[in-house]
Design a protein around this motif. Sequence first.
Motif, PDB file in Angstrom:
ATOM      1  N   ARG A  90      59.790  22.832 -17.106  1.00  0.00           N
ATOM      2  CA  ARG A  90      61.004  23.595 -17.762  1.00  0.00           C
ATOM      3  C   ARG A  90      62.303  23.125 -17.230  1.00  0.00           C
ATOM      4  O   ARG A  90      63.341  22.984 -18.173  1.00  0.00           O
TER       5      ARG A  90
ATOM      6  N   ASP B 133      48.571  25.521 -24.148  1.00  0.00           N
ATOM      7  CA  ASP B 133      48.433  26.982 -23.504  1.00  0.00           C
ATOM      8  C   ASP B 133      49.862  27.289 -23.255  1.00  0.00           C
ATOM      9  O   ASP B 133      50.754  28.169 -23.459  1.00  0.00           O
ATOM     10  N   PHE B 134      50.516  26.296 -22.206  1.00  0.00           N
ATOM     11  CA  PHE B 134      51.701  26.740 -21.555  1.00  0.00           C
ATOM     12  C   PHE B 134      52.808  26.416 -22.529  1.00  0.00           C
ATOM     13  O   PHE B 134      53.688  27.422 -22.808  1.00  0.00           O
TER      14      PHE B 134
ATOM     15  N   ASP C 283      60.030  29.681 -24.458  1.00  0.00           N
ATOM     16  CA  ASP C 283      60.786  30.554 -25.500  1.00  0.00           C
ATOM     17  C   ASP C 283      61.955  29.944 -25.985  1.00  0.00           C
ATOM     18  O   ASP C 283      62.834  30.601 -26.736  1.00  0.00           O
TER      19      ASP C 283
ATOM     20  N   GLU D 100      52.940  27.581 -25.662  1.00  0.00           N
ATOM     21  CA  GLU D 100      53.056  28.798 -26.237  1.00  0.00           C
ATOM     22  C   GLU D 100      53.929  29.805 -25.353  1.00  0.00           C
ATOM     23  O   GLU D 100      54.461  30.849 -26.064  1.00  0.00           O
ATOM     24  N   THR D 101      54.141  29.454 -24.166  1.00  0.00           N
ATOM     25  CA  THR D 101      54.990  30.494 -23.528  1.00  0.00           C
ATOM     26  C   THR D 101      56.527  29.883 -23.368  1.00  0.00           C
ATOM     27  O   THR D 101      57.270  30.556 -22.759  1.00  0.00           O
TER      28      THR D 101
ATOM     29  N   ARG E  32      51.612  28.396 -33.303  1.00  0.00           N
ATOM     30  CA  ARG E  32      51.873  29.404 -32.344  1.00  0.00           C
ATOM     31  C   ARG E  32      53.101  29.477 -31.456  1.00  0.00           C
ATOM     32  O   ARG E  32      53.723  30.107 -30.944  1.00  0.00           O
TER      33      ARG E  32
END
Length: 393
Positions: free
Chosen positions: A353, A256-257, A262, A259-260, A288
Amino acid sequence: MPYRTMNDTRNILIVSGACYPELTPRAFRTTELARQLARRGHRVTLLLPNRAIFHEHPLREEGLEVIFASGPVEGAEGSAVSRRNGRLRRFMPEIVQKAVLYFYCHELWVKYDPGLCARLAELRGPFDAVLSISYPAAVHLAVARAMRRNPVLRRAVTIAEFSDPPFRGDVAQNVFPGYYLWLKRWGRLFDWFAVPVEKALPCYTPYMDRSRIRVIPQGFDLDAIPLPDYVPHSEPTFAYAGRFYENIRDPQFFFDFLETVDSPFCFDLYINHLDDRFADMIRRAQQRVRGRIVLHDPLPRERLIGRLAEADFLVNFDNTTSNATPSKLIDYAIARRPILSFNDRTFDAGAFRAALRGDYAGQVRGIDLADYDIRTVAARFLALIDEGKRTDR
């Protein structure tokens, strides 16, 4: 400990449910230890389930003899009991499965191999030591039952090695407490117990005398795996190797992370067994995310570590339980790449990140590979054998 002379040669019987060429931590544990004991000049007999895979790709080492459980050869489809139970579970709602597995201990009854006990009962040895390796605990049950029937086994120094706490596997996290009392009863037949990590001791001491437990890590041949030179990638590349388990090692939060995120990335997955739920999870994430998620075929351990050494960094999904340390962390350390380890409670999105930018301040530290050198681990098992049989059981 120095290598023994031929006059100090021991006859050692190892009983295990997993071995080369299987690609599991339990198989690696058995394979490395059996080979190293044989290399040290001991006569090692390795008793395995009577599976086709072990016949087709036999483990070979001078001084090592591989024998098999009694009964027909089992193919890739598994035992008749396992196949039957798999069919039954497909028709049961999840709540019914949990209720059944609470009383019907999967780790004992489905995993129990009566052919191991039958073959053990007929062995004539002599053996100086019998080393029983789990998972599953059903291996220890087979050895304990055979000891009651075979005095050759009772005269040996007997060691039960627990790779994981009993009855807390991937199928059922909890079982009827009576099984632990039963474990305590037949566990008295063993002289010693070995567990891989200190933090797992509270899982055993209610049922085993602490003075009979030794902490002995899983061993690895640190000299056997050549590593390629690391070359940074144009896009951040990280990798994971292992399995996923519901409730124990579920990575849904991580996908899920992703998908964030970018920016481009490549996530390499090396998974030797993939349940349908997790296969669907990966397929959805591949559609996704902005980066790439690549699912690779399983690899032999040596080739896998070499492939991991090519990644920019590695990710490990901690078990939600605190009583076991994934052996893959040692494989990761051998690959000599930064490791980020977390679960859904400890995941730090900022630290991850940062890793994508090449900042590995959040990496795992403090893994001393010397503790996991198979030469050291084998020496510790030999020292335990030399302590002899316990007379105060």
